[in-house]
Design a protein around this motif. Structure first.
Motif, PDB file in Angstrom:
ATOM      1  N   ARG A   6       0.825  -1.203   0.000  1.00 40.48           N
ATOM      2  CA  ARG A   6       0.000   0.000   0.000  1.00 40.48           C
ATOM      3  C   ARG A   6       0.863   1.259   0.000  1.00 40.48           C
ATOM      4  O   ARG A   6       0.604   2.217  -0.723  1.00 40.48           O
ATOM      5  CB  ARG A   6      -0.936   0.002   1.211  1.00 40.48           C
ATOM      6  N   GLN A  36       2.557   9.056  -6.411  1.00 38.45           N
ATOM      7  CA  GLN A  36       3.049  10.429  -6.236  1.00 38.45           C
ATOM      8  C   GLN A  36       4.201  10.728  -7.194  1.00 38.45           C
ATOM      9  O   GLN A  36       4.264  11.798  -7.791  1.00 38.45           O
ATOM     10  CB  GLN A  36       3.498  10.628  -4.781  1.00 38.45           C
ATOM     11  N   GLN A  81       1.205   4.178  -3.028  1.00 42.23           N
ATOM     12  CA  GLN A  81       0.998   5.614  -2.856  1.00 42.23           C
ATOM     13  C   GLN A  81       2.230   6.404  -3.307  1.00 42.23           C
ATOM     14  O   GLN A  81       2.116   7.411  -4.004  1.00 42.23           O
ATOM     15  CB  GLN A  81       0.685   5.915  -1.387  1.00 42.23           C
TER      16      GLN A  81
END
Length: 318
Positions: free
Chosen positions: A294, A302, A298
């Motif tokens: 996870r 980004q 992320q």
């Protein structure tokens, strides 16, 4: 017996040091601990870890100290001593008024060993040629995460073949708590085959697994015999770390890998507290792997967004 051996070794050291065991001090116990931790290893002198080349393992030293502590507990109870030189740790003040008790030897907590998929297949390949009794014992030990004592203590009336359930009686468990756990359809097939074979040994109710040796024919299988069989399979498969407890570790780790919650694993294993079950969560690395995935997802998003923004900015400048 390990505890008897531990006390005998300590009394031998007292004799060598010309010390009366009833008057020994904490310094003498510390000397014993030092000797346990530095004695030559049977595996050789090439030390690559604390417990790999010299000295006993941390867990074994802890076990040896238990016998010495119990010996002095007895002397204190009988009025032959005022204190126990082994003790149970001393209070160490903490930063917030709390603290902890540190024993004579710091306890190391290691994750249990489980075989790799390749090692497990080698064990199964050897076990495939074993009698049906041995194959059923391995299957039940894995399916129901049974300890050796729980497995060898099973009785014919502990099994419910219709629902594929096995009852682990309280008196055979470490926690003294009864539990009922399921087993697989494949194990059910082995059970049917074994019950047909068992009838040729004895038709009497009682112990499920019976000895077929001349000396103990039709008697419940002993723990020692069970361990010898598993040890022989492990050696033949070239997986010498495999033991009677390995199937339990593997089962609970697999449950953690499948996403079982720690409370469910603890209930299935018969643990009093979830702390013991947490080892298998850590061993499976399920939570860590999920959090890592996870987090990386992320971070990846980004970074790609920044690259996209950079590309758009460059296009605008053109």
């Amino acid at each position: 017996m390990p505890y008897a051996r531990g006390l005998a070794e300590y009394l031998e050291l007292c004799e060598q040091e010309s010390v009366d065991p009833t008057r020994a001090t904490r310094a003498h116990v510390a000397l014993h601990v030092r000797e346990l931790g530095s004695r030559p290893s049977r595996r050789g002198v090439n030390v690559v870890a604390l417990d790999s080349g010299a000295g006993l393992s941390n867990a074994t030293i802890q076990q040896r100290l238990v016998s010495v502590r119990m010996f002095y507990d007895f002397l204190v109870e009988e009025g032959l001593r005022q204190d126990n030189p082994v003790g149970r740790g001393r209070y160490t003040p903490g930063p917030r008024g709390g603290g902890q008790r540190r024993g004579l030897v710091r306890r190391l907590v290691k994750l249990p060993w489980i075989p790799s998929d390749q090692q497990w297949r080698r064990v199964l390949a050897v076990a495939a040629d074993e009698p049906v009794r041995t194959r059923l014992m391995l299957a039940l030990a894995y399916d129901a995460a049974l300890r050796r004592e729980e497995l060898c203590s099973l009785r014919t009336d502990d099994l419910d073949p219709g629902r594929r359930l096995v009852r682990v009686r309280a008196e055979t468990t470490n926690s003294r708590r009864e539990r009922v756990v399921p087993y697989s359809a494949a194990t059910g097939v082995l059970l049917t085959q074994y019950l047909v074979h068992r009838a040729t040994v004895s038709r009497a109710r009682g112990g499920l697994f019976l000895s077929e040796s001349r000396r103990n024919f039709a008697q419940p299988l002993s723990l020692w015999t069970s361990s010898k069989v598993v040890r022989r399979i492990a050696v033949e498969a070239g997986v010498e770390r495999f033991s009677t407890h390995t199937t339990r570790h593997l089962c609970l780790t697999d449950l953690a890998r499948m996403g079982w919650e720690v409370h469910a694993i603890a209930t299935f294993a018969g643990h009093r507290h979830t702390d013991s079950a947490m080892r298998y969560i850590h061993l499976s690395a399920r939570d860590l792997a999920e959090r890592f995935a996870r987090g990386m997802e992320q971070i990846h998003a980004q970074r790609v967004a920044l690259l996209s923004a950079g590309a758009e900015g460059a296009g605008g400048r053109r």
